[in-house]
Design an enzyme around this catalytic site. Structure first.
Site, PDB file in Angstrom:
ATOM      1  N   LYS A 135       0.917  -1.224   0.032  1.00  9.53           N
ATOM      2  CA  LYS A 135      -0.057  -0.073   0.013  1.00  9.53           C
ATOM      3  C   LYS A 135       0.909   1.269   0.078  1.00  9.53           C
ATOM      4  O   LYS A 135       0.753   2.334  -0.569  1.00  9.53           O
ATOM      5  CB  LYS A 135      -0.872   0.056   1.341  1.00  9.53           C
ATOM      6  CG  LYS A 135      -1.698   1.289   1.318  1.00  9.53           C
ATOM      7  CD  LYS A 135      -2.563   1.304   2.713  1.00  9.53           C
ATOM      8  CE  LYS A 135      -3.420   2.625   2.647  1.00  9.53           C
ATOM      9  NZ  LYS A 135      -4.353   2.727   3.627  1.00  9.53           N
TER      10      LYS A 135
ATOM     11  N   HIS B  88      -8.645 -35.908 -30.372  1.00  7.46           N
ATOM     12  CA  HIS B  88      -9.927 -34.898 -30.149  1.00  7.46           C
ATOM     13  C   HIS B  88     -10.578 -35.288 -28.914  1.00  7.46           C
ATOM     14  O   HIS B  88     -11.929 -35.382 -28.870  1.00  7.46           O
ATOM     15  CB  HIS B  88     -10.923 -34.890 -31.441  1.00  7.46           C
ATOM     16  CG  HIS B  88     -10.085 -34.573 -32.603  1.00  7.46           C
ATOM     17  ND1 HIS B  88      -9.557 -33.183 -32.717  1.00  7.46           N
ATOM     18  CD2 HIS B  88      -9.864 -35.071 -33.727  1.00  7.46           C
ATOM     19  CE1 HIS B  88      -9.048 -33.162 -33.961  1.00  7.46           C
ATOM     20  NE2 HIS B  88      -9.261 -34.456 -34.630  1.00  7.46           N
TER      21      HIS B  88
END
Length: 552
Positions: free
Chosen positions: A152, A310
């Site tokens: 911060k 697939h």
């Protein structure tokens, strides 16, 4: 509650901030002494805690203990060390403001320009299988507070949460201090770090503590697997935050016009953590197929191989009981199911790949081979194939307990299909004679293997290997035709498994006409009587498993 509002005109600009005082508290000691050497050489006061202070002091550097700064001893078995105004005021003071500078002087508190913190190993503790009490003790409190405070106040303080950041800190010491841009980047990394940490803690509580454990116990005692108690469904957290780290971007996604990347979830041991030993970069589709292949191969405790194309199996097989090289045998049998479709497929093995298996793989165009390891001779042989990708799984491979699927506007979350009681002991014989031991073994194999097939799924098997697979069709009759067509003459005398019930007798009749001799299916159709009658008329053995395995 809103934060304080300060007149912007009161701020004094700060870019380079020299480091004169640093707070260090780390569990991971990687690079610590090199950083301490640089800080000491630059005349930086080092304030530290516990084992970190001891390590730095033993290396010959002066260290100020946090307890001498706070005037309060480390207490409660180390739970309280840095949670004190004398520490946090020194981190949070915004020295762009004269008023903050003045208050620090009045309080006789010195500012910190550098905070180096990494957190208790919560994710690693959970992954180790530690009991709840140990896991709870590894929830860091003071560490995240220090990290967030420094991040911060990045206008004045640099925060480092990883040894990877130490070299830039060391360099900054020689250049007169950290820059604002540098501190901003470090602050962003720090907030991401604490966010991921909190997410891991929240996920642990959602999955393992309290309500879930209680309801899991009551559900297992009173409800069948196919119909879980409603009470057992209440363990989903009210909010869901996903924690994953970018591994790297991929060349493209499912198609060339789609961007893609792979992220890894901390603490997991899956394909995202696999080591690539050879071959060109993995593609998005490679990852999808390889993960599906692993899902299939690792359903079996016996040596097993799955070949996927697939996201559907071209073949799945376990090794013959008398095979000289079990994993090579399993691969040959899986490949024999559908050699045409296996071209350009992905292979997963649940055992180390041997030279004998590599000999059969090398002559087949294969995109990926993934396994828990490769014998040196197998690796040497397969590396002669330029384009094949070879992946080694991390130790302790396992699937995540929950699955997440994105839908428009949200996510679907479910427990993974980890149902693992594939024994026929609990099945119900509904037609024909009791199967002998060999037939039962084939039915159990087929039922287990069908879980890897996209729904609607029909799988024909013989002697522990698939011989025909029908997958992904919009009706079960078409899946039956496809499985029979793929099997050809091998359908006669095989066994069949269906991932869900036959809604009509027509699908089953396709299998009966092809010569299938035994069938395993969940049952539960309103027309079960018709399906059973068809099996009885053909004198074919059929079992109801009582469980389905849809896979979409």
């Amino acid at each position: 509650m809103s934060g304080h509002t300060i007149d912007p005109s009161l701020y004094r600009h700060r870019d380079a901030v020299p480091v004169s005082r640093a707070l260090i508290s780390v569990r991971d000691k990687t690079g610590l002494l090199e950083l301490a050497d640089a800080l000491a050489a630059a005349g930086v006061e080092i304030v530290s805690t516990g084992s970190t202070a001891s390590t730095i002091r033993e290396a010959g550097h002066a260290v100020t203990d946090v307890s001498s700064v706070t005037g309060f001893p480390e207490s409660l078995d180390g739970r309280v060390k840095t949670l004190h105004p004398a520490v946090h005021a020194g981190i949070l003071a915004d020295l762009r403001l004269e008023s903050h500078e003045r208050q620090l002087a009045e309080l006789d508190i010195a500012a910190f320009e550098l905070v180096v913190v990494n957190l208790y190993p919560f994710v690693e503790t959970v992954a180790s299988g530690a009991d709840t009490a140990v896991v709870i003790e590894n929830i860091d409190i003071g560490g995240p507070a220090l990290v967030r405070a420094a991040a911060k106040n990045h206008a004045n303080v640099a925060i480092a949460v990883s040894p990877a950041s130490y070299p830039q800190i060391v360099k900054a010491l020689t250049l007169g201090g950290t820059t604002l841009a540098q501190r901003q980047r470090l602050a962003g990394e720090a907030f991401a770090h604490t966010a991921a940490y909190d997410t891991a803690v929240a996920a642990y509580f959602a999955a393992n503590v309290g309500v879930r454990a209680e309801h899991a116990a009551s559900a297992s005692a009173s409800a069948p697997a196919s119909a879980p108690d409603e009470e057992a469904r209440v363990d989903f957290a009210p909010t869901l935050t996903l924690d994953a780290e970018l591994q790297h971007t991929l060349r493209y996604g499912e198609n060339a016009h789609q961007s893609a990347a792979i992220y890894a979830t901390p603490g997991s041991h899956g394909i995202a953590q696999a080591t690539q030993l050879h071959g060109k970069e993995m593609s998005y589709n490679n990852y999808v197929d390889a993960d599906a292949a692993l899902r299939a191969a690792y359903d079996f405790t016996e040596p097993a191989v799955a070949i996927i194309k697939h996201a559907n199996p071209c073949g799945i097989a376990v090794a013959s009981a008398d095979a000289a090289d079990p994993i090579a045998d399993a691969h040959q049998r899986a490949h024999a199911c559908d050699p045409v479709s296996a071209y350009g497929g992905v292979i997963a093995a649940n055992r180390v790949v041997t030279r004998a298996m590599a000999e059969t793989v090398k002559d087949i165009f294969t995109e990926v081979v993934i396994a828990p390891g490769f014998d040196p001779e197998a690796l040497e042989l397969l590396r002669t194939k330029k384009n094949i990708r070879l992946l080694e799984l991390p130790a302790g491979y396992g699937r995540d307990a929950r699955e997440v699927k994105q839908i428009s506007g949200g996510l679907l979350v479910q427990d993974a299909d980890r149902f693992d009681d594939f024994s026929s002991a609990g099945w119900t014989l509904v037609a024909g004679a009791e199967a002998d031991a060999a037939t039962r073994a084939d039915l159990e194999f087929a039922w287990k293997a069908s879980r890897a097939v996209k729904s609607n799924a029909i799988l024909l098997a013989s002697h522990g290997a698939s011989v025909g697979v029908g997958m992904g069709q919009v009706n079960r009759v078409d899946s039956c035709h496809l499985a029979v067509d793929r099997a050809g003459e091998r359908a006669r005398g095989s066994v069949a498994a269906s991932d869900a019930f036959f809604p009509f007798a027509d699908g089953l009749q396709v299998l009966l006409d092809a010569g299938v001799r035994a069938v395993a299916q969940p049952g539960g159709s309103i027309r079960d009587d018709e399906v059973i009658a068809a099996a009885q008329a053909a004198n074919v053995t059929m079992y109801f498993t009582g469980e389905r395995h849809f896979f979409h």
